[in-house]
Design an enzyme around this catalytic site. Structure first.
Site, PDB file in Angstrom:
ATOM      1  N   GLY A 170      -3.061   2.235  -5.830  1.00  0.00           N
ATOM      2  CA  GLY A 170      -2.739   2.498  -4.438  1.00  0.00           C
ATOM      3  C   GLY A 170      -1.592   1.616  -3.991  1.00  0.00           C
ATOM      4  O   GLY A 170      -1.372   0.536  -4.559  1.00  0.00           O
ATOM      5  N   GLN A 185       3.973  -2.781   1.893  1.00  0.00           N
ATOM      6  CA  GLN A 185       4.115  -3.560   0.659  1.00  0.00           C
ATOM      7  C   GLN A 185       5.516  -3.456   0.059  1.00  0.00           C
ATOM      8  O   GLN A 185       5.893  -4.278  -0.771  1.00  0.00           O
ATOM      9  CB  GLN A 185       3.087  -3.110  -0.391  1.00  0.00           C
ATOM     10  CG  GLN A 185       1.657  -3.457   0.007  1.00  0.00           C
ATOM     11  CD  GLN A 185       0.691  -3.046  -1.072  1.00  0.00           C
ATOM     12  OE1 GLN A 185       0.259  -1.898  -1.126  1.00  0.00           O
ATOM     13  NE2 GLN A 185       0.359  -3.964  -1.962  1.00  0.00           N
ATOM     14  N   CYS A 230      -4.710  -6.471  -5.593  1.00  0.00           N
ATOM     15  CA  CYS A 230      -3.660  -5.919  -4.743  1.00  0.00           C
ATOM     16  C   CYS A 230      -2.319  -6.222  -5.400  1.00  0.00           C
ATOM     17  O   CYS A 230      -2.113  -7.329  -5.898  1.00  0.00           O
ATOM     18  CB  CYS A 230      -3.735  -6.580  -3.364  1.00  0.00           C
ATOM     19  SG  CYS A 230      -2.498  -5.976  -2.204  1.00  0.00           S
ATOM     20  N   LEU A 231      -1.418  -5.248  -5.393  1.00  0.00           N
ATOM     21  CA  LEU A 231      -0.111  -5.451  -6.026  1.00  0.00           C
ATOM     22  C   LEU A 231       0.697  -6.530  -5.308  1.00  0.00           C
ATOM     23  O   LEU A 231       1.615  -7.099  -5.889  1.00  0.00           O
ATOM     24  CB  LEU A 231       0.675  -4.129  -6.083  1.00  0.00           C
ATOM     25  CG  LEU A 231       0.057  -3.046  -6.990  1.00  0.00           C
ATOM     26  CD1 LEU A 231       0.855  -1.754  -6.897  1.00  0.00           C
ATOM     27  CD2 LEU A 231      -0.029  -3.525  -8.433  1.00  0.00           C
ATOM     28  N   HIS A 242      -8.819   0.152   1.489  1.00  0.00           N
ATOM     29  CA  HIS A 242      -7.947  -0.998   1.209  1.00  0.00           C
ATOM     30  C   HIS A 242      -6.511  -0.686   1.661  1.00  0.00           C
ATOM     31  O   HIS A 242      -5.866  -1.516   2.303  1.00  0.00           O
ATOM     32  CB  HIS A 242      -8.012  -1.284  -0.304  1.00  0.00           C
ATOM     33  CG  HIS A 242      -7.063  -2.325  -0.810  1.00  0.00           C
ATOM     34  ND1 HIS A 242      -7.483  -3.470  -1.465  1.00  0.00           N
ATOM     35  CD2 HIS A 242      -5.698  -2.391  -0.796  1.00  0.00           C
ATOM     36  CE1 HIS A 242      -6.409  -4.190  -1.808  1.00  0.00           C
ATOM     37  NE2 HIS A 242      -5.320  -3.553  -1.413  1.00  0.00           N
ATOM     38  N   GLU A 243      -6.046   0.536   1.348  1.00  0.00           N
ATOM     39  CA  GLU A 243      -4.658   0.898   1.703  1.00  0.00           C
ATOM     40  C   GLU A 243      -4.491   1.068   3.214  1.00  0.00           C
ATOM     41  O   GLU A 243      -3.470   0.654   3.775  1.00  0.00           O
ATOM     42  CB  GLU A 243      -4.213   2.159   0.961  1.00  0.00           C
ATOM     43  CG  GLU A 243      -4.237   2.067  -0.563  1.00  0.00           C
ATOM     44  CD  GLU A 243      -3.573   0.825  -1.125  1.00  0.00           C
ATOM     45  OE1 GLU A 243      -2.616   0.328  -0.517  1.00  0.00           O
ATOM     46  OE2 GLU A 243      -4.033   0.337  -2.177  1.00  0.00           O
ATOM     47  N   HIS A 257      -3.949  -2.145   4.939  1.00  0.00           N
ATOM     48  CA  HIS A 257      -2.569  -2.639   4.866  1.00  0.00           C
ATOM     49  C   HIS A 257      -1.766  -2.187   6.092  1.00  0.00           C
ATOM     50  O   HIS A 257      -0.900  -2.916   6.569  1.00  0.00           O
ATOM     51  CB  HIS A 257      -1.859  -2.100   3.619  1.00  0.00           C
ATOM     52  CG  HIS A 257      -2.049  -2.931   2.381  1.00  0.00           C
ATOM     53  ND1 HIS A 257      -1.611  -4.228   2.273  1.00  0.00           N
ATOM     54  CD2 HIS A 257      -2.610  -2.639   1.178  1.00  0.00           C
ATOM     55  CE1 HIS A 257      -1.897  -4.700   1.060  1.00  0.00           C
ATOM     56  NE2 HIS A 257      -2.509  -3.754   0.371  1.00  0.00           N
TER      57      HIS A 257
HETATM   58 NI    NI Z   1      -3.252  -3.898  -1.592  1.00  0.00          NI
END
Ligand code: NI
Length: 172
Positions: free
Chosen positions: A45, A50, A94-95, A136-137, A140
């Protein structure tokens, strides 16, 4: 086209993102870039903030490589309409917080509404990993990271590690 992913802490990861009003070619291109960036990472995701874009846009694909066909989803203005009482615990990452994982408890099942890349309103019920990932997304887009669910000490420890990582990367 791949885009660089912001690493926590970054003020852009703490912002509430703006709703998208109409799905232009530019926004479709942005979604394609996000999918390319996510698959390359690799991740399941990615949210627009991000990559430094403060629009309400997320992409995800939680299909398991060996057993399921890829299912890239592009969601503009995603919203959780309903969430189950029943919860699920997943070890999340998380990226924007590379190599850090922690257990987070979230509703197990969520109904989500969004606008797809063709401008059509969609609703779907997600369960398991898909449900965790979409929540989660969406977090963000409200400036919230999975580490915000952790105890302050653990969160501070991870944040310090990320500050160190950023310093090292800046020097390299
Ligand atoms: Ni994340």
């Amino acid at each position: 086209m791949k885009r660089p992913i912001l690493i926590h802490p970054d003020p852009r990861l703490k912002k509430v993102c703006d709703p998208v009003s109409d799905i232009s070619d530019d926004l479709r291109k942005l979604a394609d870039d996000m999918l390319a960036t996510m698959y390359d990472a690799p991740g399941i995701g990615l949210a627009a903030p991000q990559i430094g874009v403060l629009d309400r846009l997320i992409v995800l694909d939680c299909a398991k490589e060996e057993t399921e066909k890829p299912r890239p989803l592009v969601m503009f203005n995603p919203e959780v309409l309903a969430a189950s009482e029943e919860t699920n615990v997943y070890e999340e990452g998380c990226l924007s917080i590379p190599d850090q994982y922690a257990e987070v408890t979230r509703p197990k099942v969520v109904d989500v509404q969004w606008i797809d890349q063709n401008g059509n309103l969609q609703t779907e019920t997600f369960d398991g990993l898909w449900a965790t990932c979409v929540q989660h997304e969406i977090d963000h887009l409200n400036g919230k990271l999975f580490i915000d669910y952790l105890k302050p000490l653990k969160r501070q420890m991870i944040t310090r590690k990320m500050q160190k990582l950023k310093r090292e990367r800046a020097r390299a």
